[in-house]
Design a protein around this motif. Structure first.
Motif, short mmCIF file in Angstrom:
data_model
loop_
_atom_site.label_atom_id
_atom_site.label_comp_id
_atom_site.label_asym_id
_atom_site.label_seq_id
_atom_site.Cartn_x
_atom_site.Cartn_y
_atom_site.Cartn_z
N SER A 170 86.47 24.30 -4.53
CA SER A 170 87.01 24.77 -3.26
C SER A 170 85.87 25.48 -2.55
CB SER A 170 88.20 25.70 -3.48
OG SER A 170 87.77 26.88 -4.09
N ILE A 171 85.72 25.16 -1.29
CA ILE A 171 84.59 25.67 -0.51
C ILE A 171 85.12 26.67 0.50
CG2 ILE A 171 82.82 25.00 1.15
CD1 ILE A 171 82.80 22.25 -0.32
N ASN A 172 84.44 27.77 0.59
CA ASN A 172 84.82 28.77 1.57
C ASN A 172 84.59 28.21 2.98
OD1 ASN A 172 83.73 31.23 3.36
ND2 ASN A 172 85.30 31.92 1.95
N SER A 183 90.21 28.32 1.90
CA SER A 183 89.47 27.48 0.96
C SER A 183 89.69 26.02 1.30
CB SER A 183 89.95 27.72 -0.47
OG SER A 183 89.81 29.06 -0.79
N VAL A 185 89.99 22.42 0.02
CA VAL A 185 90.19 21.61 -1.18
C VAL A 185 90.67 20.23 -0.77
CG1 VAL A 185 90.68 23.48 -2.81
CG2 VAL A 185 92.53 22.52 -1.42
N ASP A 198 95.23 28.63 2.36
CA ASP A 198 95.12 30.10 2.28
C ASP A 198 94.57 30.74 3.54
OD1 ASP A 198 96.14 29.85 -0.19
OD2 ASP A 198 94.26 30.14 -1.28
N THR A 213 81.80 26.08 7.68
CA THR A 213 81.68 26.84 6.44
C THR A 213 81.71 28.32 6.74
OG1 THR A 213 79.28 26.72 6.62
CG2 THR A 213 80.33 25.09 5.22
N SER A 217 79.99 32.77 1.03
CA SER A 217 79.46 32.06 -0.11
C SER A 217 77.95 32.03 -0.06
CB SER A 217 80.03 30.63 -0.14
OG SER A 217 79.03 29.70 0.11
#
Lengths: 277, 167
Positions: A170-172, A183, A185, A198, A213, A217
């Motif tokens: 999962s990427i911020n 996130s 996904v 979320d 992005t 992170s």
């Protein structure tokens, strides 16, 4: 008179030779001294059209070389962009002379996708770095359009990359307008669509909003484009949005990518470990 | 008549071959073969030397037009045409004087001598005029040597490819 004619006849070969040779030399001198040689030049109609056909044909042989040049240029531009995008922030907040080291923290490297999958559930790419780089895990991979994935494993110049089309990462990510983050996904269905989950209820979401992005992170710099919102729904029980995002990157067709490395990553990671204790 | 059509086709063909393929070789950065003088090599022996010079001049000039090189190739081709009888006599010996030789019937050695003399003259004149200064003597000579070897090899190959089939 008789004698002149017989002389000419006797030496006609030599005369023609020297005559023509003089013309050739004159043309050469002309070409060497004036840059606009009107008589023998490649700009007249016939030679121009033939030369343009030639260029069309020959260009094909240099596509690869040209491509490499363009990649380099793109890389530089991207690096420049990444190092300057914090400038505005720098100007309107407290700024100390000596903390410049924290800006321009990202380095960009050219890389090439050598294998790719998008039809499975757990998708990976193989990426070959085209220049010397100390690979580590958790490096971000982006395409000219947007994000691609994260380095999971590496050997010499080759890296195994978890694609964004893989439910295991999962990427911020955040909404570009409001900076509300969530996130990213993938649900394993459509290779062009991922989910941003979320995102708090307080965020205002609209179809067509850009998603990029987030800044939470160490893998991707803030603001790398991801995609735009095509639909969203609010989970009433939990109070979070679930947003469908169409990726800018066509994951079925990625060739040239960039590896993004954060220079001070180790320092920052160490600091963060310290705070956990 | 048939022969002259044949020669005209050859003329165009070699100019295009030079432009489209050979100019792009640039082996080791500068070694480039120039094989269009095959046209001059293969002009009929019986042809009048003034005609030969005119055709050669035209051939060189048409290469010059595309290379933007003034009269460099024209001069080189002209020199080749002028020295053609000399080269023929040296290569093929006494037979030349009776105009009875057939290029391919004389074996490999005379052909090699003939091609080498012609290519040597052509390249020397061409590179000299291209540099257009005595400052570059070393460059002229080395280009002549390296490109010359390359050209001679290619020309011999092409000559054997063009060899008419015996009935």
């Amino acid at each position: 008179m008789q004698q002149i004619i017989s002389f000419i006849l006797k030496f006609k070969t030599a005369l023609v030779f020297w005559g023509l040779f003089a013309i050739a030399i004159a043309l050469t001198i002309n070409a060497n001294t004036h840059h606009q040689n009107k008589w023998v030049s490649s700009t007249n109609l016939l030679s121009r059209s033939i030369l343009s056909v030639k260029a069309d044909v020959v260009d094909y042989f240099y596509l690869k070389e040209e491509n490499a040049k363009l990649l380099d240029e793109n890389k530089e531009l991207r690096e420049f962009y990444l190092s300057h995008q914090n400038d505005s922030q720098k100007n309107d907040s407290l700024y100390f002379e000596n903390n410049t080291g924290l800006d321009s923290t990202y380095q960009v490297f050219n890389a090439k996708v050598i294998s790719n999958s998008y039809w499975k559930i757990n998708n990976f790419l193989m990426v070959e770095a085209l220049e010397k780089i100390d690979l580590t895990t958790d490096l971000g991979i982006i395409s000219p359009q947007g994000i691609v994935g994260i380095v999971e494993d590496y050997n010499a110049q080759y890296a195994r990359v978890i694609s964004v089309l893989n439910p295991n990462i999962s990427i911020n990510a955040q909404l570009a307008n409001t900076k509300h983050f969530g996130s990213l996904v993938w649900d394993g269905k459509d290779p062009s669509i991922t989910n941003l989950i979320d995102v708090p209820r307080s965020a205002s979401v609209a179809i067509g909003d850009h998603v990029e992005t987030g800044g939470n992170s160490l893998i991707f710099p803030e603001g790398i484009p991801i995609g735009n919102v095509i639909s969203f729904d609010l989970d009433e029980n939990r109070g979070y949005y679930n947003i469908q995002v169409k990726l800018f990157t066509d994951m079925t067709n990625v060739r040239n990518v960039y590896i993004i490395q954060m220079k001070d990553k180790e320092v920052i990671e160490k600091l963060m470990e310290g705070t956990d204790e | 008549m048939n022969k002259s059509i044949n020669n005209s086709i050859r003329f165009v063909l070699f100019v295009l071959l030079q432009l489209f393929i050979l100019d792009n070789i640039m082996f080791l950065g500068y070694i480039n073969p120039y094989i269009y003088i095959i046209f001059i090599l293969l002009l009929p022996i019986s042809m009048n030397s003034i005609q030969i010079m005119l055709f050669s001049f035209l051939l060189g000039l048409s290469i010059d037009v595309f290379h933007n090189s003034g009269g460099v190739h024209a001069a080189a081709c002209l020199a080749v045409a002028y020295f053609r009888p000399f080269a023929l006599r040296n290569a093929f010996g006494i037979n030349f004087d009776f105009k009875t030789i057939k290029f391919y019937d004389e074996g490999f050695k005379p052909l090699l001598i003939y091609v080498s003399i012609m290519v040597g003259i052509h390249h020397l004149v061409m590179f000299s005029l291209e540099a257009f200064s005595l400052k570059y003597v070393y460059r002229i000579l080395s280009y002549t040597l390296y490109s010359g070897i390359f050209s001679i090899l290619l020309i011999l190959i092409v000559l054997y490819l063009l060899k008419p089939t015996k009935k």
